[in-house]
Scaffold this active site. Structure first.
Site: not given
Ligand code: PEP
Ligand code: MG
Length: 844
Positions: A76, A423, A530, A586, A713, A734-737, A799
């Site tokens: 095996r 969104h 938010r 915010r 951001e 704000g790591t999204n923007d 965030c």
């Molecule tokens: C971001 O930009 O990382 C953030 C947390 O804010 P939002 O997603 O609302 O733009």
């Molecule tokens: Mg943002």
């Protein structure tokens, strides 16, 4: 032989290690140390198998001398990690005419011939790699079938079937060693995480027969359920069988007494009792729930092997926790044994792994969990459906704030467009609502209320589908589901994680419901509220629109006066729910025109509500349109140019803080300014907010403190964090923007081509999903270092959506961040991931 580590008899002291001989060999040695009845076994090391693959066989005679002369053997695989697979086991090596003759006397002619036939077939298929079809013409039974099988073998290979044990064993070893080196095996195991040079060990074991006079058979037993992890002795036993046949045979017996049929426990109570004892000993000493592979030969029990019990996610948690509760392993080890992402499967309903899936299409898995419902194509239909008590799935090209109430009413959301931070994705995760976005292989015909799949199926409103947000698929119908399992084992694991971790975990929460979820998951506060989402509630949108249409500052202030009590109520609720934990609010962020109706009908309604000519309304709306709204008049830019909104929000926050502090610990609100790119923006907002604070103190007679911080951001805010820190007591990235602006990549549109980009390895991963350590990470590092050197006591956090990812948490922790903030439902994953990082550091 014991002294040759490459081909060693498995004894208590033999030089065997998982890293050199594989997990199975090591496990067998452990079983031998426990004095369990394991048949004699020889282990071949990775090096030995590697040599065999390159043409150098070990001393076969020396190996065979370890076993009785007439014993049949099995071989095996023993890879380092059992999940990496390996070649199929070969049983009954050494079977030949003379052995067959002996077995005919002891077992009877037919069973002996059936065994030999099976051996010829498995040798041909697995060792010589011949086509299984070559045995299609076997029509006879017993001895006749055996002759036909041997003849087929000779025909196909033009040689006689090998007769000696040595010849057969040598061929088996060569074939297994080469199979491991083959391209497909290599790719397969690499896909499971094996390194390119992963080795294969082999174990050669004396067959315990499982077929014979007296009670004989084979089976498996484990002490827990693979599904739940709860104590439950389970397994199967098949009389007169070998290997893992019991798992597949219809005639298999139950292991414990069972109303449905005979059981091993009743048939051979002694063997059963021994087996359970052995399994318990293995659990205690191997420190793991093990499945025991056993054989009974003439009433005598043999343990052939032990393998880790296969387990679902919820069973993984319960098994690890129970082992720690029983002091078999320390708590730290229990924490390390659970992959944080598997918790997702406990937090949400899931499609049962064993359910049949009819996949209609797929997209980005934006929010985990699964839900079934009827398709609806508008937010209004979703609400209507919910009010009828009917589960529905909301289908949109993309969602906008106007869809919020529909999203609340739906059981899941799917969108044609969007990425991991669009969104629908953000709201879905906040609500714990399964969500799949960026579905490019289904045609969305929302006007016709239809979806068309690539294989030509058309689905209409009312059709039932299931959204699997965990893996990003849309399924037809209603497959079986598993319910969430937030049981005592989960709670214990989370408590233990909190005792270990050294970075804070907060939640992004916009509504009281979100805050309650955050609290239930023991988030240490709200890291991002938010506030704009609050304006979409029923009754508020029209007031908001009135405010936007106000001609003068005074008019605007007057309308905002009406919004103020509503906001204040929101904040009081948040403060109350969070019971003294920090709440970071915010200030208003999106462009104002996001609140205005886009279609003619909506604009007509607005004109009526405001008592304005429709043409005025459309003209105003058009005049507010921006070519690039995400880079336009939003965030602090609104705060600077339309200061009344921030002033109203600051007043609502302070009044709420005063109110919520009555009779309890004082609430210290945190106010965060979005989209900052220059120090002066912060100065302006700060002086106005300070003035409002002073006014509220004067009005209420209550002195309070608050903290004002900046959301980093934009790339410029990260670069100028040193300056900005002068006016900010915290910086939250704000790591999204920040990702959007660092890449110059629209977070709402990237979903359309992201899979192409990842497939062609332009990006290793979707950077909106997994933090780009090299680029965005460098900005985080620069920003946090500059902020901290300008102001050593500054609080640093993240965030954006990345806050809940184990990799981002590792990054933030090593950059000295104080906390991460993520969607409420990701809080448990983050707590465990953070604990594992702290434990890993302590172990090093
Ligand atoms: C971001 O930009 O990382 C953030 C947390 O804010 P939002 O997603 O609302 O733009
Ligand atoms: Mg943002």
């Amino acid at each position: 032989m014991q002294n040759n580590p490459n081909t060693t008899l498995v004894t208590a002291t033999a030089p065997i290690a998982t890293a050199t001989h594989g997990g199975r060999a090591k496990c067998l040695q452990r079983l031998a140390r426990l004095d369990l009845p394991v048949p004699p076994t020889v282990a071949l090391s990775f090096d030995a198998v590697q040599s065999i693959a390159s043409g150098h066989l070990p001393d076969i005679d020396a190996i065979l001398r370890q076993f009785p002369q007439d014993a049949l053997l099995c071989v095996r695989p023993s890879s380092e990690d059992p999940d990496w697979g390996g070649p199929s086991a070969i049983l009954n090596i050494g079977m030949n005419d003379s052995r067959h003759g002996v077995l005919c006397d002891t077992l009877g002619r037919d069973p002996a011939s059936a065994l030999f036939t099976r051996f010829v077939q498995s040798f041909a298929i697995h060792v010589d790699r011949l086509d299984p079809d070559m045995f299609d013409d076997i029509t006879g039974e017993g001895a006749e079938a055996l002759q036909q099988a041997l003849a087929a073998y000779e025909r196909e290979t033009e040689t006689a079937f090998p007769t000696t044990r040595a010849e057969q064993l040598a061929s088996v070893l060569k074939s297994m060693a080469r199979a491991w080196d083959g391209t497909s095996a290599r790719l397969l195991r690499q896909a499971k995480g094996a390194p390119a040079d992963a080795g294969l060990g082999l174990v050669i074991q004396q067959m315990a027969f499982g077929i014979g006079q007296g009670e004989s058979g084979s089976g498996v037993l484990q002490l827990v359920s693979s599904k739940t992890g709860k104590p439950q002795i389970t397994g199967r036993y098949l009389r007169q069988s070998q290997g893992r046949d019991a798992l597949f045979g219809d005639a298999s017996l139950y292991i414990t007494r069972d109303d449905r049929g005979p059981s091993l426990e009743e048939l051979v109570p002694d063997c059963f009792a021994q087996l359970v004892d052995h399994a318990r000993l293995m659990r205690a000493k191997l420190r793991e729930e093990m499945q025991v592979e056993f054989t009974i030969e003439n009433g005598q029990l043999h343990i052939l092997d032990g393998v880790r019990v296969a387990r679902s996610s919820r069973a993984t948690v319960r098994i690890a926790v129970q082992l720690a509760r029983d002091d078999v392993i320390p708590r730290q080890e229990a924490l390390m044994r659970v992959e944080p992402r598997t918790l997702n499967e406990l937090l949400h309903r899931q499609v049962d792994r064993h359910a049949k899936r009819d996949v209609l299409g797929s997209g980005i898995a934006a929010s985990p969990g699964a839900a079934t419902g009827r398709l609806v194509f508008t937010a209004e239909d979703a609400q209507a459906s919910a009010s009828r008590g009917e589960d529905c799935i909301l289908v949109r090209r993309e969602t906008s704030p106007e869809d919020i109430r529909g999203m609340h009413a739906a059981k899941a959301v799917i969108t044609e467009r969007g990425g991991i931070t669009s969104h629908a994705a953000v709201i879905g995760r906040g609500l714990g609502l399964p969500c799949v976005v960026g579905i490019s292989n289904i045609r969305f015909q929302t006007r016709k209320s239809q979806l068309s799949t690539q294989d030509g199926r058309v689905l209409s409103a009312g059709d039932i589908v299931t959204v699997d947000g965990t893996n990003g698929t849309i399924l037809l119908g209603a497959p079986a589901m598993l319910e969430p399992a937030l049981d005592d084992a989960f709670q214990d694991l989370m408590d233990w994680a909190d005792a270990e971790r050294d970075i804070g975990i907060r939640a992004n929460a916009d509504t009281p419901a979100d805050a309650q979820t955050a609290r239930n998951f023991a988030a240490q506060g709200i890291g991002l509220c938010r506030t704009e989402h609050m304006f979409f509630e029923a009754g508020r949108l029209t007031v908001m629109r009135e405010m936007i249409f106000a001609e003068t500052s005074d008019d605007r202030r007057a309308v905002l006066e009406r919004l103020l009590p509503m906001q204040r109520t929101d904040f009081v609720q948040l403060f109350n729910i969070m019971q003294g934990q920090p709440v970071c609010i915010r200030l208003f962020d999106p462009p104002l025109h996001e609140f205005l109706p886009v279609d003619r009908a909506g604009q007509g309604e607005l004109a009526a509500a405001l008592d304005l000519p429709l043409s005025d309304v459309t003209r105003r709306i058009e005049s507010m349109m921006e070519y690039n709204p995400m880079l336009g008049l939003r965030g602090v830019r609104l705060g600077v140019t339309v200061p009344e909104i921030y002033e109203m929000q600051a007043r609502a926050i302070f009044q709420a803080a005063v109110f919520a502090s009555k009779g309890g610990a004082p609430v210290v609100p945190e106010i965060m300014i979005p989209l900052v790119s220059a120090k002066r923006e912060v100065e302006l907002v700060r002086s106005r907010v300070d003035a409002i604070a002073a006014a509220v103190t004067a009005e209420t007679g209550v002195d309070f403190t608050y903290r004002l911080g900046v959301m980093v951001e934009t790339p410029r805010a990260a670069l100028r964090a040193g300056d900005i820190a002068e006016h900010a007591s915290f910086l939250s990235f704000g790591t999204n923007d920040l990702t959007q602006m660092t890449y110059g990549l629209s977070r709402d549109d990237a979903g359309r081509f992201m899979s192409d980009y990842v497939r062609q390895e332009v990006f290793v991963e979707d950077p909106f999903h997994t933090l780009d350590i090299d680029g965005v990470g460098e900005l985080l590092q620069l920003g946090s270092a500059r902020g901290r050197s300008a102001r050593p006591d500054i609080t640093l956090s993240i965030c954006g959506e990345h806050g809940g990812n184990p990799e981002s948490i590792a990054f933030c922790r090593s950059a000295g961040f104080d906390y991460v903030s993520c969607s409420p439902f990701r809080v448990p994953v983050a707590r465990l991931a953070a604990a594992q990082l702290a434990i890993a550091d302590k172990i090093e």
